[in-house]
Design a protein around this motif. Sequence first.
Motif, PDB file in Angstrom:
ATOM      1  N   ALA A 185       0.855  -1.182   0.000  1.00 24.07           N
ATOM      2  CA  ALA A 185       0.000   0.000   0.000  1.00 24.07           C
ATOM      3  C   ALA A 185       0.892   1.233   0.000  1.00 24.07           C
ATOM      4  O   ALA A 185       2.037   1.188   0.448  1.00 24.07           O
ATOM      5  CB  ALA A 185      -0.925   0.013   1.213  1.00 24.07           C
ATOM      6  N   ASP A 186       0.362   2.354  -0.436  1.00 31.34           N
ATOM      7  CA  ASP A 186      -0.918   2.418  -1.176  1.00 31.34           C
ATOM      8  C   ASP A 186      -0.651   2.345  -2.681  1.00 31.34           C
ATOM      9  O   ASP A 186      -1.329   1.652  -3.417  1.00 31.34           O
ATOM     10  CB  ASP A 186      -1.647   3.711  -0.860  1.00 31.34           C
ATOM     11  CG  ASP A 186      -2.302   3.678   0.488  1.00 31.34           C
ATOM     12  OD1 ASP A 186      -2.583   2.591   0.972  1.00 31.34           O
ATOM     13  OD2 ASP A 186      -2.514   4.749   1.073  1.00 31.34           O
ATOM     14  N   GLY A 187       0.376   3.054  -3.106  1.00 33.59           N
ATOM     15  CA  GLY A 187       0.698   3.030  -4.509  1.00 33.59           C
ATOM     16  C   GLY A 187       1.539   4.221  -4.906  1.00 33.59           C
ATOM     17  O   GLY A 187       2.075   4.959  -4.078  1.00 33.59           O
ATOM     18  N   MET A 188       1.641   4.410  -6.215  1.00 27.87           N
ATOM     19  CA  MET A 188       2.538   5.411  -6.780  1.00 27.87           C
ATOM     20  C   MET A 188       1.842   6.112  -7.935  1.00 27.87           C
ATOM     21  O   MET A 188       0.985   5.530  -8.609  1.00 27.87           O
ATOM     22  CB  MET A 188       3.827   4.722  -7.248  1.00 27.87           C
ATOM     23  CG  MET A 188       4.831   5.601  -7.928  1.00 27.87           C
ATOM     24  SD  MET A 188       6.284   4.635  -8.401  1.00 27.87           S
ATOM     25  CE  MET A 188       7.134   5.859  -9.396  1.00 27.87           C
ATOM     26  N   GLY A 189       2.204   7.394  -8.165  1.00 29.30           N
ATOM     27  CA  GLY A 189       1.621   8.172  -9.245  1.00 29.30           C
ATOM     28  C   GLY A 189       2.693   8.772 -10.143  1.00 29.30           C
ATOM     29  O   GLY A 189       3.739   9.216  -9.665  1.00 29.30           O
ATOM     30  N   LYS A 245      -6.272  15.388   1.714  1.00 32.15           N
ATOM     31  CA  LYS A 245      -6.727  15.366   0.332  1.00 32.15           C
ATOM     32  C   LYS A 245      -5.518  15.147  -0.568  1.00 32.15           C
ATOM     33  O   LYS A 245      -5.021  16.090  -1.205  1.00 32.15           O
ATOM     34  CB  LYS A 245      -7.436  16.668  -0.030  1.00 32.15           C
ATOM     35  CG  LYS A 245      -8.721  16.908   0.744  1.00 32.15           C
ATOM     36  CD  LYS A 245      -9.370  18.211   0.317  1.00 32.15           C
ATOM     37  CE  LYS A 245     -10.676  18.456   1.075  1.00 32.15           C
ATOM     38  NZ  LYS A 245     -11.334  19.725   0.650  1.00 32.15           N
ATOM     39  N   ASN A 246      -5.043  13.928  -0.573  1.00 33.96           N
ATOM     40  CA  ASN A 246      -3.896  13.612  -1.413  1.00 33.96           C
ATOM     41  C   ASN A 246      -4.203  12.371  -2.242  1.00 33.96           C
ATOM     42  O   ASN A 246      -5.011  11.523  -1.849  1.00 33.96           O
ATOM     43  CB  ASN A 246      -2.637  13.396  -0.560  1.00 33.96           C
ATOM     44  CG  ASN A 246      -2.616  12.041   0.113  1.00 33.96           C
ATOM     45  OD1 ASN A 246      -2.133  11.066  -0.440  1.00 33.96           O
ATOM     46  ND2 ASN A 246      -3.159  11.977   1.343  1.00 33.96           N
ATOM     47  N   VAL A 247      -3.556  12.272  -3.367  1.00 35.21           N
ATOM     48  CA  VAL A 247      -3.695  11.144  -4.275  1.00 35.21           C
ATOM     49  C   VAL A 247      -2.303  10.581  -4.493  1.00 35.21           C
ATOM     50  O   VAL A 247      -1.489  11.171  -5.213  1.00 35.21           O
ATOM     51  CB  VAL A 247      -4.327  11.573  -5.616  1.00 35.21           C
ATOM     52  CG1 VAL A 247      -4.470  10.371  -6.544  1.00 35.21           C
ATOM     53  CG2 VAL A 247      -5.670  12.233  -5.382  1.00 35.21           C
ATOM     54  N   TYR A 248      -2.004   9.491  -3.790  1.00 34.50           N
ATOM     55  CA  TYR A 248      -0.696   8.843  -3.893  1.00 34.50           C
ATOM     56  C   TYR A 248       0.451   9.830  -3.677  1.00 34.50           C
ATOM     57  O   TYR A 248       1.439   9.840  -4.397  1.00 34.50           O
ATOM     58  CB  TYR A 248      -0.541   8.144  -5.246  1.00 34.50           C
ATOM     59  CG  TYR A 248      -1.620   7.133  -5.518  1.00 34.50           C
ATOM     60  CD1 TYR A 248      -1.589   5.886  -4.910  1.00 34.50           C
ATOM     61  CD2 TYR A 248      -2.668   7.433  -6.372  1.00 34.50           C
ATOM     62  CE1 TYR A 248      -2.589   4.946  -5.146  1.00 34.50           C
ATOM     63  CE2 TYR A 248      -3.672   6.505  -6.613  1.00 34.50           C
ATOM     64  CZ  TYR A 248      -3.631   5.263  -5.989  1.00 34.50           C
ATOM     65  OH  TYR A 248      -4.626   4.345  -6.217  1.00 34.50           O
TER      66      TYR A 248
END
Length: 504
Positions: free
Chosen positions: A97-101, A116-119
């Motif tokens: 977890a969680d991942g990569m962007g 409020k974040n995305v990867y």
Amino acid sequence: MVVAAAVFLLAGVAVAQDFNKKFEYQYSFKGPYITQTDGTIPFWSHHGHALAGDDNIRLVPSLRSRQGSVWTKKAFEKDWWEIEVFIRISGRGKVGADGMGIWYTVENGEMTDPQKNVYGAKDQWMGLGIFLDSFDNNGNHDNPKIMAFINDGTNSYDHANDGGSTALFSCRRDFRNKPYPVRLKIRYYKSTLTIFYHAGVTEFDDYEFCGSADNVVLEKGFFGLSAATGGLSDDHDVMKFLTHSITDPESKDAQPDEAEQEEIQKLEEELKQKVDELNTKFTEDKEKFAEENPDLAPKEQLDIGSDDPQLQLIFTVQNHIQQNIKTIASDIASVKEMIDMLPAKISVPAAAESTGNAKDASPPNPPSQASNEAVDAIRIVDGKTSKMTNDLNALRQELSKIANAVATLQSQPKAATGNPSQNIEDAQFRKLQQDTMNNLKQDIQTMTLKIGNIERQKSACPKIPEVSCVSSTTFVFLTLVQICVIAFLVHYKMSQEAQAKKFF
């Protein structure tokens, strides 16, 4: 010829790709020496828990609730591009977890609000986001996977449903804990976005297709990389980020301007003049050397049929090498033929014995077990054959020595009669000779029997060893016990993962 072939090969590649690429160093990094002495990355900035080293950039370490990212300091200026990313995502657990962007956004996507974040990057971005999702939030059992999203800056990423149904495309790929770095090649050319994936199993460039989307409109923006961990954790490392700009071969941007054309033409003329000067000087020196040293001048042709002893020695050695190679090849073929015949010799007597004793015969072994036993039997026969051959040669040498000794004794002259003392000595000598002959005959008979036994052992085939089998009751009991243990472990593991499941 080689240069011409290389030119044609490059031309074929250019036609297949149908575009030109140019490396952009200000939007790339690779080891070694990614960072400077002060810990900064040239033309890039890193944020959060990202750690920059000489050989890689660790976006987040294998700790819970960590976020990190790196971004280019200025926006990319070209319309079309291709990036190649070398990453390694590894962890001790079965689930990460969680991942990569991987980002290409109009603004720098540095995270400002942890909630409020995305990867590891900020939500509601404007541009392209390609996500390597390791954790299965929606419970569809389709992770890990790679997804591509386009956002206009107004939509929030749906973490609970792993992005929902708004993805351009996705492909399920297991990118965790690979022996080599996993690679992603992302190409944006003529409003078409394409992703190729390298599984990290080999070091070769064996990419496979992941997904593609047409009519994708992207404004010029910043390249970025980010990662995040939650209740579970992985190390997210980036070894290389290589950026190339893409141009159409027929466009004006792909053609050099007037100044570049003049510079190229000038260099070509200088190179041609230099080559002509070197060729002229070489010809003059060659002619001068031939005039000054007529005896040492090189001949135009070599007389292969001359009586030069060195050439004859070379040809003789080559002929011997060819003969030895042919001999070795024939020996290998004969050995292979003997080895191929051994399984038939093993199976035929076994079949005959089982036919003769059908009532007392046991069920045949499975094919895999019989084949393994046949291979073992072949190896045993091969070893015994080599040993028997050596023993046979040694015995034949001993027989030759004994035969020579017998011939020597038989060729000795007989003693003369008339003197009593001489007769006594002759009688003793004849008795000793007779005893020696008898001993030699016995030795010859014994060794002849040994040779016969060895020959019979060589012709005989080894018996296939019998294998004991467990009873059906014991096998069923052990199988049930293993099934119960596996079911308990799976249930325990699923319960632990459900407790550790993280929702945003």
